[in-house]
Enzyme design. Structure first.
Site, PDB file in Angstrom:
ATOM      1  N   SER A   1       0.796  -1.584   0.230  1.00 35.88           N
ATOM      2  CA  SER A   1      -0.182  -0.063  -0.139  1.00 35.88           C
ATOM      3  C   SER A   1       0.941   1.411   0.116  1.00 35.88           C
ATOM      4  O   SER A   1       0.145   2.163  -0.067  1.00 35.88           O
ATOM      5  CB  SER A   1      -0.897   0.052   1.262  1.00 35.88           C
ATOM      6  OG  SER A   1      -2.311  -1.242   0.774  1.00 35.88           O
TER       7      SER A   1
ATOM      8  N   ARG B   1      -8.584 -11.231  22.726  1.00 39.02           N
ATOM      9  CA  ARG B   1     -10.233 -10.957  22.780  1.00 39.02           C
ATOM     10  C   ARG B   1     -10.096 -11.198  24.311  1.00 39.02           C
ATOM     11  O   ARG B   1     -10.666 -11.785  24.771  1.00 39.02           O
ATOM     12  CB  ARG B   1     -10.818 -11.211  21.917  1.00 39.02           C
ATOM     13  CG  ARG B   1     -10.481  -9.658  20.725  1.00 39.02           C
ATOM     14  CD  ARG B   1     -12.453 -10.472  19.965  1.00 39.02           C
ATOM     15  NE  ARG B   1     -11.999  -9.543  18.519  1.00 39.02           N
ATOM     16  CZ  ARG B   1     -12.724 -10.549  17.585  1.00 39.02           C
ATOM     17  NH1 ARG B   1     -12.591 -11.659  17.489  1.00 39.02           N
ATOM     18  NH2 ARG B   1     -12.683  -9.501  16.059  1.00 39.02           N
TER      19      ARG B   1
ATOM     20  N   CYS C   1     -17.365  -8.526  15.521  1.00 40.79           N
ATOM     21  CA  CYS C   1     -18.164  -7.630  14.779  1.00 40.79           C
ATOM     22  C   CYS C   1     -20.178  -8.109  15.758  1.00 40.79           C
ATOM     23  O   CYS C   1     -21.260  -7.217  15.591  1.00 40.79           O
ATOM     24  CB  CYS C   1     -18.643  -7.355  13.103  1.00 40.79           C
ATOM     25  SG  CYS C   1     -18.223  -8.878  12.996  1.00 40.79           S
TER      26      CYS C   1
ATOM     27  N   SER D   1     -18.962  -7.519   4.250  1.00 36.85           N
ATOM     28  CA  SER D   1     -17.999  -6.634   4.370  1.00 36.85           C
ATOM     29  C   SER D   1     -16.902  -6.895   5.627  1.00 36.85           C
ATOM     30  O   SER D   1     -15.602  -6.610   5.592  1.00 36.85           O
ATOM     31  CB  SER D   1     -18.444  -5.158   4.722  1.00 36.85           C
ATOM     32  OG  SER D   1     -19.865  -5.176   5.543  1.00 36.85           O
TER      33      SER D   1
ATOM     34  N   HIS E   1     -24.882  -6.181   9.198  1.00 40.15           N
ATOM     35  CA  HIS E   1     -25.591  -7.690  10.001  1.00 40.15           C
ATOM     36  C   HIS E   1     -25.978  -7.679  10.392  1.00 40.15           C
ATOM     37  O   HIS E   1     -26.935  -6.710  11.546  1.00 40.15           O
ATOM     38  CB  HIS E   1     -24.283  -8.445  10.828  1.00 40.15           C
ATOM     39  CG  HIS E   1     -22.743  -8.687  10.584  1.00 40.15           C
ATOM     40  ND1 HIS E   1     -22.686  -8.432   9.404  1.00 40.15           N
ATOM     41  CD2 HIS E   1     -21.855  -9.229  11.129  1.00 40.15           C
ATOM     42  CE1 HIS E   1     -20.519  -9.455   8.964  1.00 40.15           C
ATOM     43  NE2 HIS E   1     -20.156  -9.087  10.410  1.00 40.15           N
TER      44      HIS E   1
ATOM     45  N   ASN F   1     -21.983  -4.228  10.077  1.00 45.11           N
ATOM     46  CA  ASN F   1     -20.569  -4.449  10.594  1.00 45.11           C
ATOM     47  C   ASN F   1     -19.309  -3.534  10.992  1.00 45.11           C
ATOM     48  O   ASN F   1     -17.956  -4.211  11.451  1.00 45.11           O
ATOM     49  CB  ASN F   1     -20.579  -5.563  10.192  1.00 45.11           C
ATOM     50  CG  ASN F   1     -20.847  -5.540   8.519  1.00 45.11           C
ATOM     51  OD1 ASN F   1     -21.333  -4.889   7.692  1.00 45.11           O
ATOM     52  ND2 ASN F   1     -19.007  -6.239   8.152  1.00 45.11           N
TER      53      ASN F   1
HETATM   54  O1  25A Z   1      -5.457 -12.187   8.887  1.00 40.61           O
HETATM   55  P1  25A Z   1      -6.817 -12.599   9.496  1.00 40.61           P
HETATM   56  O2  25A Z   1      -7.464 -12.336  10.450  1.00 40.61           O
HETATM   57  O3  25A Z   1      -7.510 -13.944   9.220  1.00 40.61           O
HETATM   58  O4  25A Z   1      -7.065 -11.249   8.542  1.00 40.61           O
HETATM   59  C1  25A Z   1      -8.145 -10.812   7.616  1.00 40.61           C
HETATM   60  C2  25A Z   1      -8.611  -9.807   6.793  1.00 40.61           C
HETATM   61  O5  25A Z   1      -9.819  -9.451   7.606  1.00 40.61           O
HETATM   62  C3  25A Z   1      -9.864  -8.255   7.269  1.00 40.61           C
HETATM   63  C4  25A Z   1      -9.076  -7.779   6.980  1.00 40.61           C
HETATM   64  O6  25A Z   1      -8.790  -7.377   5.710  1.00 40.61           O
HETATM   65  C5  25A Z   1      -7.890  -8.769   7.340  1.00 40.61           C
HETATM   66  O7  25A Z   1      -6.564  -8.072   6.148  1.00 40.61           O
HETATM   67  N1  25A Z   1     -10.587  -8.331   9.183  1.00 40.61           N
HETATM   68  C6  25A Z   1     -10.296  -8.110  10.244  1.00 40.61           C
HETATM   69  N2  25A Z   1     -10.632  -7.553  11.520  1.00 40.61           N
HETATM   70  C7  25A Z   1     -11.380  -7.302  10.091  1.00 40.61           C
HETATM   71  C8  25A Z   1     -13.559  -6.709  10.972  1.00 40.61           C
HETATM   72  N3  25A Z   1     -13.499  -6.804  12.229  1.00 40.61           N
HETATM   73  C9  25A Z   1     -11.864  -7.748   9.208  1.00 40.61           C
HETATM   74  N4  25A Z   1     -12.475  -6.987   8.356  1.00 40.61           N
HETATM   75  C10 25A Z   1     -14.114  -6.381   8.938  1.00 40.61           C
HETATM   76  N5  25A Z   1     -14.205  -6.265  10.076  1.00 40.61           N
HETATM   77  P2  25A Z   1      -8.918  -6.002   5.201  1.00 40.61           P
HETATM   78  O8  25A Z   1      -8.821  -6.306   3.335  1.00 40.61           O
HETATM   79  O9  25A Z   1      -9.846  -4.746   4.505  1.00 40.61           O
HETATM   80  O10 25A Z   1      -7.887  -5.091   5.414  1.00 40.61           O
HETATM   81  C11 25A Z   1      -6.886  -5.556   5.474  1.00 40.61           C
HETATM   82  C12 25A Z   1      -5.734  -4.582   5.889  1.00 40.61           C
HETATM   83  O11 25A Z   1      -4.693  -4.850   6.874  1.00 40.61           O
HETATM   84  C13 25A Z   1      -3.514  -4.527   6.181  1.00 40.61           C
HETATM   85  N6  25A Z   1      -2.778  -5.802   5.914  1.00 40.61           N
HETATM   86  C14 25A Z   1      -2.595  -6.703   5.872  1.00 40.61           C
HETATM   87  N7  25A Z   1      -1.115  -7.274   6.125  1.00 40.61           N
HETATM   88  C15 25A Z   1      -0.441  -6.679   6.458  1.00 40.61           C
HETATM   89  C16 25A Z   1      -1.297  -5.205   6.936  1.00 40.61           C
HETATM   90  N8  25A Z   1      -0.497  -4.242   6.797  1.00 40.61           N
HETATM   91  C17 25A Z   1       0.683  -4.236   7.723  1.00 40.61           C
HETATM   92  N9  25A Z   1       1.524  -5.458   7.710  1.00 40.61           N
HETATM   93  C18 25A Z   1       1.177  -5.927   7.113  1.00 40.61           C
HETATM   94  N10 25A Z   1       1.745  -7.450   7.301  1.00 40.61           N
HETATM   95  C19 25A Z   1      -4.201  -4.460   4.761  1.00 40.61           C
HETATM   96  O12 25A Z   1      -2.711  -3.571   3.442  1.00 40.61           O
HETATM   97  C20 25A Z   1      -5.483  -4.123   4.853  1.00 40.61           C
HETATM   98  O13 25A Z   1      -5.028  -2.609   5.262  1.00 40.61           O
HETATM   99  P3  25A Z   1      -2.165  -3.878   2.968  1.00 40.61           P
HETATM  100  O14 25A Z   1      -1.400  -3.241   1.702  1.00 40.61           O
HETATM  101  O15 25A Z   1      -2.046  -5.386   2.692  1.00 40.61           O
HETATM  102  O16 25A Z   1      -3.073  -4.328   1.837  1.00 40.61           O
HETATM  103  C21 25A Z   1      -3.638  -3.166   0.964  1.00 40.61           C
HETATM  104  C22 25A Z   1      -4.968  -3.454  -0.038  1.00 40.61           C
HETATM  105  O17 25A Z   1      -4.362  -5.165  -0.458  1.00 40.61           O
HETATM  106  C23 25A Z   1      -5.502  -5.688  -0.902  1.00 40.61           C
HETATM  107  N11 25A Z   1      -5.466  -7.319  -0.104  1.00 40.61           N
HETATM  108  C24 25A Z   1      -5.065  -7.232   1.109  1.00 40.61           C
HETATM  109  N12 25A Z   1      -4.458  -9.068   1.150  1.00 40.61           N
HETATM  110  C25 25A Z   1      -4.307  -8.919  -0.342  1.00 40.61           C
HETATM  111  C26 25A Z   1      -5.045  -8.083  -1.099  1.00 40.61           C
HETATM  112  N13 25A Z   1      -4.192  -7.743  -2.378  1.00 40.61           N
HETATM  113  C27 25A Z   1      -3.802  -8.939  -3.097  1.00 40.61           C
HETATM  114  N14 25A Z   1      -3.467 -10.459  -2.847  1.00 40.61           N
HETATM  115  C28 25A Z   1      -3.715 -10.088  -0.962  1.00 40.61           C
HETATM  116  N15 25A Z   1      -3.285 -11.434  -0.222  1.00 40.61           N
HETATM  117  C29 25A Z   1      -6.406  -5.319   0.713  1.00 40.61           C
HETATM  118  O18 25A Z   1      -7.396  -5.054   0.077  1.00 40.61           O
HETATM  119  C30 25A Z   1      -5.812  -3.777   0.405  1.00 40.61           C
HETATM  120  O19 25A Z   1      -7.007  -2.522  -0.510  1.00 40.61           O
HETATM  121  O1  L14 Z   2     -13.276 -11.771  14.908  1.00 41.93           O
HETATM  122  O2  L14 Z   2     -16.473 -12.252   8.800  1.00 41.93           O
HETATM  123  O3  L14 Z   2     -13.337  -9.942  14.231  1.00 41.93           O
HETATM  124  O4  L14 Z   2     -18.038 -11.723   9.299  1.00 41.93           O
HETATM  125  C1  L14 Z   2     -14.569  -9.716  12.019  1.00 41.93           C
HETATM  126  C2  L14 Z   2     -15.379 -10.068  10.657  1.00 41.93           C
HETATM  127  C3  L14 Z   2     -14.585 -12.834  12.211  1.00 41.93           C
HETATM  128  C4  L14 Z   2     -15.156 -12.699  11.475  1.00 41.93           C
HETATM  129  C5  L14 Z   2     -14.096 -10.724  13.638  1.00 41.93           C
HETATM  130  C6  L14 Z   2     -16.746 -12.029   9.134  1.00 41.93           C
HETATM  131  C7  L14 Z   2     -13.651 -11.147  12.268  1.00 41.93           C
HETATM  132  C8  L14 Z   2     -16.640 -11.724  11.253  1.00 41.93           C
END
Ligand code: 25A
Ligand code: L14
Length: 339
Positions: A43, A102, A131, A161, A244, A317
């Site tokens: 990013s 958490r 959420c 989302s 949600h 959400n």
């Molecule tokens: O690891 P988890 O727990 O499985 O998390 C899964 C995902 O869930 C979302 C969030 O996605 C997370 O990555 N999430 C977490 N909690 C949430 C909640 N309560 C939730 N969504 C809803 N409710 P996201 O796409 O919304 O946000 C990702 C953000 O995190 C940054 N990030 C990721 N890895 C990082 C990091 N920042 C620093 N260091 C790291 N190692 C990510 O930044 C974004 O801001 P980014 O620069 O990596 O991504 C910028 C754009 O790229 C897209 N993208 C993300 N992953 C990929 C990708 N594009 C291609 N390939 C990918 N693998 C993103 O959508 C963003 O537009």
């Molecule tokens: O634990 O996918 O915060 O709707 C939030 C988004 C779990 C999944 C968390 C979803 C996530 C949830």
């Protein structure tokens, strides 16, 4: 003003939730002295608008938190596991939206309308709940305080989302492909989500429940500080972008009439009662989008059990379920002089 203001960082700023955290800080006029936007190297080069300025996104590194007082994290569990302790050690109050901390007994899990007393003075980590849990406990809090809750049976209808930006794009892409008669693109979800739904959010566990279902069980008990509450959850992904919905059935400890429940909810913080069947007034995701309130309606007796009550609960959400709750936690810390 003379009011205190803070150096704030948003980690995961380019994601669905992080982006909104920046917007909510601006909307709620949080006293930000300086704002740092952090994400992965992917990013770097992007900017996000904040109070009329374009702020560049920086790569998240171990030394990113020097001088930062409040860090809002939403970059997934693995990023939080690694960087939240680093930020806390650098003196930050970390408000973490991932599930990483958490259930850590040393970490407060807070919904400001429900358990603000769990907040403690920083530096350290405060967890933002899941959420689906947040909106449910906001709706149940006034009822819990009035008559106690023995058991909760909940079924959720969750927007894409919740999974992040790429899932929003996946639903949009599938709808377009269907309209054009093309092959359905699929990357994020195991099945087509457009015009479909699946009872599967998070990984399946050995007990037959999903991670999301068990988050609702464990987090609800922690937030109410009441391990005696029984919770049975079924969490379902539906083809909605934002908002949600939840069908919630509760068994209260003492009887509660529908009228009394409505009255309690009409005055509860963070709740908007939308419950007038004669006018077809009930909560829907489209009405919750962009709002920080939890909408509650369809309140009715559940005559199939003793002291049973059924209701329908809807919230945005990624606002109340994530970004707004995180900013409200920061506001609550400020109001209590814990920052
Ligand atoms: O690891 P988890 O727990 O499985 O998390 C899964 C995902 O869930 C979302 C969030 O996605 C997370 O990555 N999430 C977490 N909690 C949430 C909640 N309560 C939730 N969504 C809803 N409710 P996201 O796409 O919304 O946000 C990702 C953000 O995190 C940054 N990030 C990721 N890895 C990082 C990091 N920042 C620093 N260091 C790291 N190692 C990510 O930044 C974004 O801001 P980014 O620069 O990596 O991504 C910028 C754009 O790229 C897209 N993208 C993300 N992953 C990929 C990708 N594009 C291609 N390939 C990918 N693998 C993103 O959508 C963003 O537009
Ligand atoms: O634990 O996918 O915060 O709707 C939030 C988004 C779990 C999944 C968390 C979803 C996530 C949830």
């Amino acid at each position: 003003m003379g009011e205190k203001s803070f150096q704030v960082a948003v980690v995961g700023a380019t994601g669905a939730v992080g982006n909104l955290m920046v917007k909510v800080l601006e909307e709620r006029n949080f006293p930000v002295k300086g704002l740092k936007l952090l994400a992965s190297a992917r990013s770097v080069g992007k900017t996000l608008p904040f109070r009329g300025a374009d702020i560049p996104v920086e790569e998240l590194k171990e030394d990113s938190f020097q001088g930062v007082e409040i860090a809002l994290f939403s970059a997934g569990g693995s990023v939080s596991k690694k960087f939240a302790p680093i930020a806390a050690a650098a003196g930050c109050v970390v408000i973490d939206n991932s599930s990483a901390f958490r259930m850590d007994p040393a970490v407060p899990l807070v919904v400001p309308e429900v358990n603000p007393d769990a907040l403690v003075a920083g530096p350290g980590i405060i967890a933002n709940p899941n959420c689906s849990t947040i909106q449910m406990v906001v709706a149940l809090k006034p009822l819990y305080d009035a008559v106690g809750i023995r058991r909760i049976v909940v079924t959720t209808f969750q927007a894409v989302s919740g999974t992040g930006k790429r899932a929003i794009e996946e639903l949009r892409g599938q709808v377009e492909a269907l309209v054009q008669g093309k092959e359905i693109p699929r990357q994020i979800y195991p099945y087509q989500i457009a015009f479909n739904c699946f009872p599967h959010i998070g990984a399946f566990l050995d007990n037959g429940y999903t991670e999301e279902e068990m988050k609702m069980v464990n987090e609800t008990r922690k937030i109410f500080n009441d391990p005696s509450i029984g919770v049975c959850a079924t969490t379902v992904r539906i083809p909605v972008y934002y908002g949600h919905s939840e069908a919630v059935n509760i068994e209260t400890r003492t009887p509660l009439s529908v009228e009394k429940a409505r009255e309690l909810l009409a005055h509860a913080p963070g709740v908007r009662l939308v419950d007038d069947p004669s006018q077809l007034a009930y909560p829907m995701p489209l009405d919750a989008v962009g709002k920080d309130e939890t909408l509650v309606g369809r309140i009715r007796l559940d005559p199939s059990v003793e002291n049973g009550l059924a209701m329908w609960v809807v919230a945005d959400n990624i606002r109340k379920g994530a970004a707004s709750n995180a900013v409200q936690i920061a506001e609550a810390l400020m109001a209590r002089n814990l920052l």
